[in-house]
Design a protein around this motif. Structure first.
Motif: not given
Length: 173
Positions: A58-83
């Motif tokens: 649950t902690q692992t799944l809850a930490s995943f989010s989508i991050h868009k690093p900038g224009f014309l860049k592929v979005p990324q999975w990001k691990s967040n410690s604050d969720f």
């Protein structure tokens, strides 16, 4: 070893994200999936919160989010410690209240899943697990719910048995 906090989305993830963007502009829920579990008796919400908080998947799944690093860049999975895990409680006797039906778990949210708890007049409870399809498919959700059920077996917070493609949860008092 270096800890990886960001990973590029796969082609499938990007396709699902594109569908979500299209569906978002159409005003439909798109990638929001749900499992509805009818429970006998009243669910102990505090026990569920503790179980979720202490559960590593649950902690692992809850930490995943989508991050868009900038224009014309592929979005990324990001691990967040604050969720925070979204758990909403309500009293209602309709199968699924509009507040749940209309809830969209967007890829723009920090946590890509939520639990809704519906207390019924007859003393029973309905537990609704909602998630964004980017996080997992239906089979992954079944595996997650089974794992959640069998972790900490010494504590009989939740005991589930699989009945076809739905769950029946017992032992909730």
């Amino acid at each position: 070893s270096k800890k990886i906090n960001e990973l590029p989305l796969t082609a499938t993830d990007c396709f699902i994200l594109a569908l979500e963007e299209h569906n978002y502009h159409q005003g439909i829920s798109g990638n929001t999936c749900r499992y509805v579990m009818e429970l006998e008796g009243k669910l102990n919400v505090e026990n569920l919160k503790v179980k979720l908080k202490n559960n590593i998947p649950t902690q692992t799944l809850a930490s995943f989010s989508i991050h868009k690093p900038g224009f014309l860049k592929v979005p990324q999975w990001k691990s967040n410690s604050d969720f925070e895990i979204d758990i909403n409680c309500m009293e209602d006797n309709t199968f699924l209240p509009d507040a749940i039906i209309n809830k969209i778990i967007s890829a723009k949210k920090t946590t890509l899943f939520a639990f809704d708890i519906i207390f019924r007049n007859n003393g029973n409870t309905t537990l609704v697990f909602s998630w964004n399809h980017l996080l997992m498919d239906g089979y992954g959700a079944v595996l997650y719910l089974k794992q959640l059920n069998i972790s900490n077996q010494n504590e009989s917070i939740v005991i589930a048995s699989n009945t076809s493609s739905t769950f029946s949860w017992e032992g909730l008092k």
